[in-house]
Every structure is written in structure tokens, then in C-alpha cells.
Design an enzyme around this catalytic site. Sequence first.
Site, PDB file in Angstrom:
ATOM      1  N   LYS A  37       0.846  -1.206   0.000  1.00  0.00           N
ATOM      2  CA  LYS A  37       0.000   0.000   0.000  1.00  0.00           C
ATOM      3  C   LYS A  37       0.879   1.253   0.000  1.00  0.00           C
ATOM      4  O   LYS A  37       1.880   1.336   0.723  1.00  0.00           O
ATOM      5  CB  LYS A  37      -0.877  -0.037   1.251  1.00  0.00           C
ATOM      6  CG  LYS A  37      -1.678   1.209   1.496  1.00  0.00           C
ATOM      7  CD  LYS A  37      -3.071   1.118   0.956  1.00  0.00           C
ATOM      8  CE  LYS A  37      -3.898   2.316   1.429  1.00  0.00           C
ATOM      9  NZ  LYS A  37      -5.162   2.426   0.708  1.00  0.00           N
ATOM     10  N   CYS A  64      -3.770   7.732  -8.240  1.00  0.00           N
ATOM     11  CA  CYS A  64      -4.975   7.892  -7.422  1.00  0.00           C
ATOM     12  C   CYS A  64      -5.722   9.162  -7.783  1.00  0.00           C
ATOM     13  O   CYS A  64      -5.163  10.255  -7.744  1.00  0.00           O
ATOM     14  CB  CYS A  64      -4.615   7.913  -5.941  1.00  0.00           C
ATOM     15  SG  CYS A  64      -4.473   6.248  -5.314  1.00  0.00           S
ATOM     16  N   LYS A  74       3.045   3.701 -12.324  1.00  0.00           N
ATOM     17  CA  LYS A  74       1.624   3.329 -12.373  1.00  0.00           C
ATOM     18  C   LYS A  74       0.815   4.473 -12.960  1.00  0.00           C
ATOM     19  O   LYS A  74       0.848   5.599 -12.468  1.00  0.00           O
ATOM     20  CB  LYS A  74       1.111   2.973 -10.979  1.00  0.00           C
ATOM     21  CG  LYS A  74      -0.321   2.442 -10.985  1.00  0.00           C
ATOM     22  CD  LYS A  74      -0.666   1.788  -9.659  1.00  0.00           C
ATOM     23  CE  LYS A  74      -2.090   1.276  -9.630  1.00  0.00           C
ATOM     24  NZ  LYS A  74      -2.384   0.575  -8.368  1.00  0.00           N
TER      25      LYS A  74
END
Lengths: 444, 434
Positions: free
Chosen positions: B45, B139, B177
Site C-alpha cells: 500500500k 490515485c 503506475k
Amino acid sequence: MGNSVFTPGVVSGRLPADELRQNFADLHPPLEAHEAAVAADRCYFCYDAPCITACPTAIDIPLFIRQIQSGQPEAAAKTILDQNILGGMCARVCPTETLCEEACVREAAEGKPVEIGRLQRFATDAMMEEAHPFTRAAETGKRIAVVGAGPAGLACAHRLAMHGHSVVMFDARPKPGGLNEYGIASYKTVGGFAQKEVAWLLQIGGIEMRYESVLGADGLTLESLTGEYDAVFLGVGLGGVNSLRAAGEDRDGVLDAVSFIADLRQVGDLEGLPVGRNVVVIGGGMTAVDAAVQSKLLGAETVTIVYRRDRDRMSASRFEQDLAASKGVRIITHAQPLAVHDAEEGNEVEFEYTEEDGGALKPTGEKFRLPADQVFKAIGQALDGVPDGLELTGGKIAVTGAGRTSLRKVWAGGDCASGGDDLTVTAVAEGRDAAEDIHQTLMS
Amino acid sequence: MADLSTDFLGIESPNPFWLASAPPTDKEYNVRRAFDAGWGGVVWKTLGAEGPPVVNVNGPRYGAIYGADRRLLGLNNIELITDRPLQVNLDEMARVKKDFPDRALIASIMVPCEEAAWREILPRVEDTGADGIELNFGCPHGMSERGMGSAVGQVPEYIQMVTEWCKEYGKLPVIVKLTPNITDIRYPARAANAGGADAVSLINTISSITSVNLDTFSPEPSIDGKGSHGGYCGPAVKPIALNMVAEIARDPETKGLPISGIGGINTWRDAAEYIALGCGTVQVCTAAMTYGFKIIDEMTAGLARWMDEAGHETLADFQGRAVPNVTDWQYLNLNYIAKARIDQAACIKCGRCYAACEDTSHQAISMSSDRVFEVIDEECVACNLCVDVCPVEDCITMVELQPGEVDPRTGKTVKKEYANWTTHPNNPGAQAAE
């Protein structure tokens, strides 16, 4: 001491109270909300859906199921009730396995149709808690007599009231509902649903109820009705029971299955209702199955249905036959009653086997006897006390079109009228359609 | 038995199934359970910079979209990066890696877009024994408003800059990412490539509101009557992710750049499809959050079984095999002609094909009074809608017309030769054949 399954004769209290309660619980328990969502999701929303065609009242089944899917069971109920005001009862008693669910494409595909009946119950149960969804049109000043407060009469009265007419309903019994109240196995309509549904239906207004009013008695005649009212609808059902035409039919313990079913529905306390140790039911229809299964559930040791032709000819559906078998009812086919004899305990019914010879029944000469403390006759009902002047056909009131009889101001529908297949749902359709025809006729 | 072992940027794992950086990988406890269950790797995480950790909302973090029987098809979340102190996470990572040396352990990192911040954290991550780092530029909620996450991922120049810092100041392989919340995924991928990234991983979640509460008029998930967009993931996003993976795999500028595929991987089959589009590993989150870590058993067994049946001994045997078959519309063969065929024995007569075609397509299916449905070849354009809406698998199929046959719709003979839009006479830009 208390009675048991093995107590000879016709006695009550063969089973403990809690077992009786379990036995007479809902045959098809209502769907929980999540179960309904899953069941509804199985509907393919078919084009020109075969289930609609198979429904005598032509309910838009895919639409109501989609309304359940989208979280509005009350809207689904409205879709159902628009076509069939007794959709709640039909959800419980329709032989869906030979109607909508037989036609369901998933029956063809996998032998497992969408559970239309249970979904219909889910929707209509939701509506029973709501305000009555139909309103009356402006008063027309027309008055219509509806004779018989069974499914046909109730459907007719509601539709007439909706169109603004004033309706007076006459029924011979002390309660409304007809066979819904008096003629259906108790595990199919638990919790006094028949009365709840009628009370809900009457919320439309404009319908006056007159109970214990028998056509042909106390000055209530067809002639007086046609004189007093603008139109008359007859939904009187079939009050008589066909006879066995067997010797000893008048012996004690030989009873009408319909009366037994009615008594069972009206009795407050099942523990007090007597049933024979050995029960024989003669007939092959829904009434035979209802009487046989309920005898077994009351604690009869042996219950046998005897039918004169083969199983496929029984008007009770295969589902009903299997239900009876699952409760321990034995079904003997190809046998007809010859005589009811006296026996050491109760009666004995003598039967002779039959064979079909090009449609005609022929006795084979082989005979057998069954002990029977009670013999229930379930070989069909017949019109009882037909008013003068009405043409009959096949023992029923002859009708054409939407229930028009041979008399100008008189319509008829339900079991007493010709055509149809003596189902609750058919009676509703006929009552509704007759109401539309009466409305058209009176307003044109 | 097929060999599922994976070597991705030199990082070895016993199978290609990694848990994506997400709630399932937030703590040592969870990660140990995942490794015990058999997961090949874990992307921890996302770690933030040293200092007071972020805080999460104290109401619902997730919202869901359901199919039949409450089958979870899409999940949306408004959770932030780890809300535990950096050192706690680093210590736990070190312990886990020591106990599971054969598994891949990747550190996901999101710190402010400042060189010093990245320079500070990289050695500390390396000290844990982690096998690589993943830069969280994806995110779409919470962190992006602070100039991180997708706020970086939406600006190719920033991607390249941060990637360069990570290559300059760190020793570990760098996986970038990517966020799908952009118009053309190739630009951020090219930027990562230009910055020296060893690989890209995609997709991160898609900005979303799962539903609106019609009583309170609040978006869901609702926090005290208000909602904020979250990140959408789960089976519903797979088609979007597959396309983005394919775009990068076939882009001449990024061709050959290793990819870790993410987005709606729910079964072995989903994983096989990502690998066929060029991915070296796949990352899973929603499936684990829905069913628990045990689903890895189905994924590994299923992938191995399919590989055995198909004759693939290693992942490399089919990795990227679908990439050459992804092309632009203009290169599709316009001489390929098919017609729908209905298997009458399989047909259950629901009529959905008829309704779809008659109401919304080409009126190419007839219906008889006894509910027999037949294709009208003169009208059928082979759009496939009937196949898609038919509830019976393989009842309706598309059958190719052979060269020499006449297409009853156009009256023209089917040609064997390949021909596409670039040379079609109706194309104003078509170049005449010389």
C-alpha cells in the site's frame, strides 16, 4: 386419551396442534426481497412474451417482473391488478405450471421457469399494504346487480364500479369470495387472505354487499333483478355436485369434497375437525387433490384418490398430483366406483378397473375394495337452480362474446357460464370482460 | 504442468499474480496471509513522506455496483494512501521480505513532486529489501488535490521528471503506475519511458460516482450527506484497461516496455487476456476484496490448466500474442463478410434477437406466428447484436461467407483479397492504386 392416526372411525385430533399448524402452513412461502430480486433477474423480458399469451387475464408479466427488478413492487402490482384485480389470489392458486410458467422460455430451455406465481405474490402482497390504487369514474347513475361474490362477480363488480356504475352484489353465503373463501385448500391461501383481498377490492367504493341472498329465494329472482337494475351479471358458480351413480351413495360417510374443503376453511380450530382413518376420494381434479391432501394433513392414515382414466386425463396438474403423492396420498387410476358397502368399521368402496377403448371407458371385470371411513365425491360440480328463460349448453349458462346470455340484460361468467376452464383466473377474466361489455352497452 | 514462474524486470515470483497496492496490502498481517495463500507478489500500500500520516474519512470508503444476485461488478473507493507511519510500514516490509524471499515485494510510493522528497525516501525503501518501486501517479481522489497521484499522472512532463529522479537516486527497478483519467494513455506511457522507467503498470482507478441517493440527493458513498468522486475498479473496468494496455503495447514508441496489467482481473481468464496483450505480471485487488485471498487457488490452477491444454509451457509462450492483432479500424478487412445464423434446435424462442434487431438495428430477423426466428440475409449486416443479447450461448453465431459467394444484402460476390478503408472508393482520402 388422545386420538392418533390409527384411531378407528372419523375422529378429530389425530395430530398434535403444532404438527397441524405446520401441515397447514403456506404451501409456497412468500419470497423475501432478495429472493425476489434474484428470481426477477432470471426473466429475459421476451418479445411478445409467451407467458402473457398463456395468462387468461393477459397480465404483462415481463413488465411487472422488470418493475420488481427496478425496486418498485407496488408498480408491479399495479401492472398485475390492471388486468386481474384478484392477482393476489391468482398468484396463490393459479396452476402456473400449466399456464404462464409452462410457457416461460426458461421452462423450455432448462426445465426451470421464472417463478412468475411467487413473483406475482411478492408484488401484490406489497400492494395490499398500500392505498387502493384505482379510483372511480364519475357516477353514471346506472345500477347493476352482480349475483355471486366469487372471482367472476368480484372482478365484474370492481370494473363496473371503476367505470362509475353502482353495483349491488348478492351472495348466498355469509362471506364473500366464493370458491376463494370456500373452495380452495387452506395451505394455498393462509392468513385469511381471501377476506383481506375482498376488503381491499371493495375500497374502490360503489359496491354494496348483500350476503345470504340466494337467487330464487325470498323474492330474489332474475326477473325482479332485471326489472330493478340496468343489467345483471350472474357469477353463481356451480352449486350442485355430480353424483357417483353407485349403489350405497347415500350411506353415512359419503360426502361432497367441496363441503369438506369449505368446512376446513371455515373451522377455527383444526384440532376439532374430524377426519377418517381411511379416506377415499373419487375424482381427478383440483378438488380431489385438495380434499385428499388435506385429509392426509389432518392425520388420516390412508388416503387414496381413485380416478377412472389415466393420469394425463386428470384435470389436476402434474404438479398437484406430485404434491398429493409427496404427502402420502396414493393415486389409483383406471378404476370406477361400483358400490359403497357396509363394513365392520365404516364403509368399503368397491371399484372396478377400466380400460379405454378408443375414448370409451370399458370395465375390465377386475374388482377391488378400499376401506373408507369417509368417501369424498369430487367428480365435478353442476349448475344448481337455473333461473327460467336462460339457455343452457353442456349444463352451463350459454354465453357468447363477453358473457352475453340469451337474455338481453343478463351477462354471466365464471364456472356457471359455458366456455373457459373453471379456473379462478379464467373467472376473473370473464367477469372483467363482461363488465367492459356491460359498460359499453349501457353507455352507448 | 505449465510453469507459472515470472521474471519481471529481474524480479522473480512463483506466479504472475500480484496484489495491487491497495487496502489488502496495507499491513504485514494482511500480506503474510496473502503470501501464505499463494500470491506471487505484493505491491505494498502506497507509502507517503515522513511526517504525520494522512487521515481517512470515518464513514463509508467504498461504493458498489451490482449485477444479478448482488454480484459485485464495480467498486469505488475514496481511501487515501497508507495512514500508518512510514517507519512502521518499512519495518513490516523488511520482516515480510525476509520471511518470503521468493515472492515479489514492491513498494508503492507517493511523495510530493519535489526532488528532495523522492531523494529522501528511496534509500529507506531500498533498506527494506524490497524488489522494486511503483510510482503511484494514479490515485484520482484526495491525494490529487494535494498535487500528487493523478495530478502528476495527468502531466507527462512531471511523470518523466519524477521517473528520472527515481532512476538517478534509487537502485531498484521503477514501475510507473498510470492513471486512466486522461485522454490518450500513450502520452504518459511515453513520458515514463523517456524518463527511464523499467515498466508501467495500469490502470489505476477511474474517477467515479457510483450512484446518487434519491432520498438525500447525496452521491454514494456518502459522508454526512456529501460525496466525493472516488476511484472505480472491479470487473466493470476491465475492457477499458485492456484497451489502454494494448495501446501501449503496440505504440512504436513504447513497444517492448514491460507492463504490469491491472483492472478487473477476476479469474485466470482475465489474467491470460492481459498477458496475451503483453503484460508480464498482473495485479489484482477487487477480486481479493470481494472473495478473500483464497481466490488465488482458482487463478493459478486455472491459468496452468489452460496453458497445459493450449500447449503453452511458460508465460512467455503466449505473452504478447494478441498484440499484433490489435489494429486501427481503418485496417480492418472490409471484404470479410459474415451473416448471423440461428441454431433452431438451441433457440428457446424468447425473441430478444428479434426485438433488438427490429427496434434498434437492421430489421434482419423475421418472426413467424409460432415464434420461429430467422435471419434475413438480405438485411443482415452481421452487427452481432443478436449474438450479444441472446441468452443461449452459441445459439446465434456469425458465419463467414466464403469467397465466391454472393452477399444477398449487396448482391456482390465476396472477394478473397483483403481490402480496407484506406483504399476504399468511398474514402475521400483514399489513394488511387497505381
